[in-house]
Write a protein that holds these residues in place. Structure first.
Motif, PDB file in Angstrom:
ATOM      1  N   PRO A 168       0.818  -1.223   0.000  1.00 28.95           N
ATOM      2  CA  PRO A 168       0.000   0.000   0.000  1.00 28.95           C
ATOM      3  C   PRO A 168       0.854   1.276   0.000  1.00 28.95           C
ATOM      4  CG  PRO A 168      -0.833  -1.574   1.619  1.00 28.95           C
ATOM      5  CD  PRO A 168       0.510  -2.074   1.176  1.00 28.95           C
ATOM      6  N   LYS A 169       1.979   1.211   0.708  1.00 24.07           N
ATOM      7  CA  LYS A 169       2.881   2.367   0.749  1.00 24.07           C
ATOM      8  C   LYS A 169       3.461   2.656  -0.627  1.00 24.07           C
ATOM      9  CE  LYS A 169       7.336   3.696   2.871  1.00 24.07           C
ATOM     10  NZ  LYS A 169       8.248   3.368   1.755  1.00 24.07           N
ATOM     11  N   TRP A 170       3.863   1.608  -1.351  1.00 21.30           N
ATOM     12  CA  TRP A 170       4.417   1.819  -2.702  1.00 21.30           C
ATOM     13  C   TRP A 170       3.343   2.336  -3.655  1.00 21.30           C
ATOM     14  CZ3 TRP A 170       6.545  -3.715  -2.030  1.00 21.30           C
ATOM     15  CH2 TRP A 170       7.705  -3.672  -1.255  1.00 21.30           C
ATOM     16  N   SER A 171       2.127   1.793  -3.530  1.00 23.47           N
ATOM     17  CA  SER A 171       1.028   2.294  -4.372  1.00 23.47           C
ATOM     18  C   SER A 171       0.799   3.783  -4.110  1.00 23.47           C
ATOM     19  CB  SER A 171      -0.257   1.514  -4.085  1.00 23.47           C
ATOM     20  OG  SER A 171      -0.122   0.148  -4.414  1.00 23.47           O
ATOM     21  N   TYR A 172       0.796   4.153  -2.850  1.00 21.22           N
ATOM     22  CA  TYR A 172       0.599   5.556  -2.460  1.00 21.22           C
ATOM     23  C   TYR A 172       1.682   6.445  -3.067  1.00 21.22           C
ATOM     24  CZ  TYR A 172       0.475   9.642   0.668  1.00 21.22           C
ATOM     25  OH  TYR A 172       0.431  10.913   1.181  1.00 21.22           O
ATOM     26  N   GLU A 173       2.930   6.005  -2.985  1.00 22.43           N
ATOM     27  CA  GLU A 173       4.037   6.813  -3.481  1.00 22.43           C
ATOM     28  C   GLU A 173       3.932   7.049  -4.986  1.00 22.43           C
ATOM     29  OE1 GLU A 173       7.374   4.578  -2.142  1.00 22.43           O
ATOM     30  OE2 GLU A 173       7.368   5.466  -0.121  1.00 22.43           O
ATOM     31  N   ILE A 174       3.526   6.025  -5.737  1.00 24.01           N
ATOM     32  CA  ILE A 174       3.352   6.189  -7.180  1.00 24.01           C
ATOM     33  C   ILE A 174       2.207   7.148  -7.476  1.00 24.01           C
ATOM     34  CG2 ILE A 174       2.524   5.008  -9.257  1.00 24.01           C
ATOM     35  CD1 ILE A 174       5.406   4.540  -8.902  1.00 24.01           C
ATOM     36  N   LEU A 175       1.071   6.956  -6.834  1.00 28.26           N
ATOM     37  CA  LEU A 175      -0.110   7.790  -7.107  1.00 28.26           C
ATOM     38  C   LEU A 175       0.131   9.251  -6.730  1.00 28.26           C
ATOM     39  CD1 LEU A 175      -2.866   5.324  -5.865  1.00 28.26           C
ATOM     40  CD2 LEU A 175      -2.298   5.882  -8.237  1.00 28.26           C
ATOM     41  N   MET A 176       0.914   9.502  -5.694  1.00 26.34           N
ATOM     42  CA  MET A 176       1.184  10.876  -5.277  1.00 26.34           C
ATOM     43  C   MET A 176       2.108  11.608  -6.244  1.00 26.34           C
ATOM     44  SD  MET A 176      -0.587  11.719  -2.676  1.00 26.34           S
ATOM     45  CE  MET A 176       0.267  13.226  -2.158  1.00 26.34           C
ATOM     46  N   ARG A 177       2.703  10.898  -7.185  1.00 25.59           N
ATOM     47  CA  ARG A 177       3.587  11.550  -8.154  1.00 25.59           C
ATOM     48  C   ARG A 177       2.812  12.277  -9.243  1.00 25.59           C
ATOM     49  NH1 ARG A 177       8.853  10.454  -7.936  1.00 25.59           N
ATOM     50  NH2 ARG A 177       9.225  10.690 -10.166  1.00 25.59           N
TER      51      ARG A 177
END
Length: 627
Positions: free
Chosen positions: A499-508
């Motif tokens: 979930p953390k990696w998904s969040y980091e991609i989407l926040m870009r």
């Protein structure tokens, strides 16, 4: 028992290859009834593997791994042979083998067998480097540092094996591979430290001092990868030129034009991509050439390479003439930055970016999902997504890019996200009508009529969030989609990062940021007392109701999946709903669970969607779209 640990490992690899073979049949089959038969056969094969080979393998290994049985030289040798055979036959390996090598190095250390201790430390480091985060990777770095000391002690290794040349060569190769693994680990970061990479290369280069110990054929196996790393260091320095130390820039800068001139003398198909392209990128970042010039050179070169590659060759990505894949996955971001530096108007820049993005997407879609080194491809494409997602300013294009570039590389993950989105909207549609007050915070309004009028907006938000919520799984796809067993505690600890990696991609990307918190919170419990990541407070999020709904649907799909889960058997919908009822108020939002229970039409719809027939129909259409 079917056999020894090495025999079961060989059987395990064979069975995994059989599953891949049936997956290829699924991708080739057009007629739906024949396709359904393939899907059922694959599912049965997977279940049989879990029930037989993997269970027997775990039964043999786990008593040693978890300390209920002591090791001896015979069982240690079997574990090493089995884990090594698996490690040697696959590029990316699982956490279980890393744990085995860790156990073995500790055993051989206690027995005083320095040679095998070093062999297991090397194998552990090389295997665990591939784990994206966590304690195991930190252990790998520590052990690699321990192993790297031997590059200055080749004389000692030669004396240690003075009567056994083959053991000496094997020992040195293992040390060399571990040093190479350190380099690759740094290279794989989203923001690699080029100066550390140069340090890794300099450490590797120390082996040249011991050239006298090796015959030509053995030395060639060390020198070629060393030279390849040297070329790659230059290439990575070009890609991250601003981060290179000033002193190093003065040393390596003059080498770029020299290498480029030599490459221009060769036919296009014989050029070393990293030398040729490295100069072009260096010339752009260092200001030697105008952006329009570097873009034209790079675009022309990538379009010129039309050779088709055998993606089923395990070494396809290492071939020096495999330039197109390398150009596309490593230099697309510089090409976007070149466009940004053009003097033309904004509309033309936008059209050029869209055209380039389409070319990248189209090319990637030509690569078979089920091919050799697919895990390498997953990692490369995740890096590409990380680099490019911020350049996309149209929502539909961004979602499609995610599907085609990353999630569609792992069919099980793509199917899960689509299924979760369908389930979520099936519930959300009547839920908004019955309880519009639940969605006022999401839409930032207290007007219930406005909520009702904006139901379409809510459904789009929910569906897109579901489609994006598991992007981060790509980095652990080898754990999720290639394990024919229940996940170990260590493997599960890595899955918790997704979930953390998904969040980091989407926040870009600003147009995807609305989905970021929903993705981040979909494994947190309703009461906020359990789940992951622990740092996220889902109870205070404006998207809480959508997070809760995604949590329900994510678990509903996983629990009822009769085809896609290697490590668990699908349950009936009513059984799952009863389990949800017991956890309502703690893990699941009680209002959502109660609403499903009270709406007979909705329950029937969800039951049909999660049934074997409902799934196979949806799966077939997804395979047809993304094959």
């Amino acid at each position: 028992m079917a056999g020894t640990i090495p025999e079961l490992y060989r059987e395990y690899r064979k069975r995994l290859e059989d599953v891949d073979r049936i997956e290829k049949e699924l991708l080739r089959t057009n007629e739906q009834s024949a396709w359904n038969a393939c899907l059922i056969r694959k599912s049965e094969l997977v279940r049989d593997y879990y029930g037989k080979t993997e269970a027997e393998l775990n039964e043999l290994i786990n008593p040693y791994l978890y300390g209920s049985l002591p090791l001896n030289d015979e069982t240690a040798a079997q574990l090493f042979e089995g884990a090594s055979s698996y490690y040697d036959s696959a590029m990316y390996d699982d956490v279980m083998e890393s744990q085995i090598f860790k156990l073995l190095w500790e055993y051989y250390q206690s027995t005083g067998n320095e040679y095998m201790e070093r062999a297991c430390r090397c194998a552990f480091s090389n295997n665990a480097f591939l784990n994206v985060e966590g304690k195991l990777r930190m252990f790998a770095i520590e052990q690699a540092e321990w192993v790297s000391g031997y590059v200055d002690r080749i004389d000692y290794l030669r004396e240690l094996h003075k009567d056994d040349d083959e053991a000496f060569y094997t020992d040195v190769r293992r040390v060399f591979e571990t040093l190479h693994g350190q380099y690759e680990m740094e290279r794989s970061r989203f923001e690699p430290n080029v100066n550390r990479m140069i340090g890794c290369f300099n450490n590797l280069s120390k082996i040249r001092k011991s050239r006298r110990y090796f015959p030509d054929d053995v030395w060639e196996t060390l020198e070629k990868p060393l030279n390849d790393v040297g070329t790659d260091v230059m290439f990575m320095a070009a890609l991250h030129w601003e981060a290179v130390d000033i002193q190093l820039k003065e040393i390596i800068g003059p080498a770029f034009p020299i290498g480029f001139i030599e490459q221009t003398k060769l036919p296009v198909e014989q050029r070393d991509m990293k030398v040729y392209v490295g100069y072009i990128v260096y010339a752009f970042y260092s200001g030697l050439l105008k952006p329009e010039q570097t873009f034209t050179l790079l675009r022309s070169y990538s379009r010129t390479i039309t050779k088709e590659y055998d993606f089923n060759d395990p070494n396809w990505y290492e071939q020096p003439d495999d330039s197109r894949f390398a150009v596309i996955t490593t230099t697309t971001k510089p090409m976007f930055e070149m466009i940004d530096s053009f003097s033309c108007d904004a509309d033309k820049k936008k059209r050029m970016k869209a055209e380039l993005l389409y070319e990248v997407k189209t090319y990637i879609e030509t690569i078979p999902r089920e091919c050799a080194c697919k895990e390498y491809l997953d990692q490369a494409l995740y890096h590409l997504l990380y680099d490019l997602i911020g350049y996309i300013d149209i929502l539909d294009v961004a979602i499609e890019f995610i599907d085609s570039m990353v999630i569609s590389r792992q069919m099980a993950t793509l199917i899960h996200t689509v299924m979760t989105g369908e389930l979520a909207n099936a519930i959300l549609d009547p839920l908004v009508d019955a309880h519009p007050e639940l969605f006022t915070t999401v839409l930032d309004t207290e007007d219930l009529r406005e909520v009702a009028n904006r139901k379409g907006e809510l459904k789009e938000l929910m569906y897109n969030a579901a489609r994006c919520h598991d992007i981060g799984k790509i980095l652990i796809a080898n754990i999720i989609n290639t394990q024919i067993r229940r996940l170990s505690d260590m493997e599960y600890s890595y899955i918790k990062y997704h979930p953390k990696w998904s969040y980091e991609i989407l926040m870009r990307n600003p147009i995807l940021q609305n989905y970021a918190e929903i993705a981040l919170g979909h494994h947190r419990s309703y009461d906020g007392n359990s789940g992951y990541p622990k740092f996220f407070n889902n109870r205070s999020s404006r998207y809480r109701i959508l997070i809760d709904l995604l949590t329900v649907c994510d678990c509903m799909d996983a629990a009822t999946d009769v085809f896609g889960r290697n490590y668990a058997r699908g349950k009936k919908f009513n059984t799952v709903l009863a389990e949800f009822r017991k956890a309502a108020g703690t893990h699941y939002n009680p209002k959502i669970i109660s609403f499903i229970e009270q709406d007979e039409e909705l329950r029937e719809k969800l039951s049909n969607m999660t049934s074997e027939n409902g799934r196979s129909d949806l799966y077939y259409h997804i395979y047809r779209k993304y094959r």
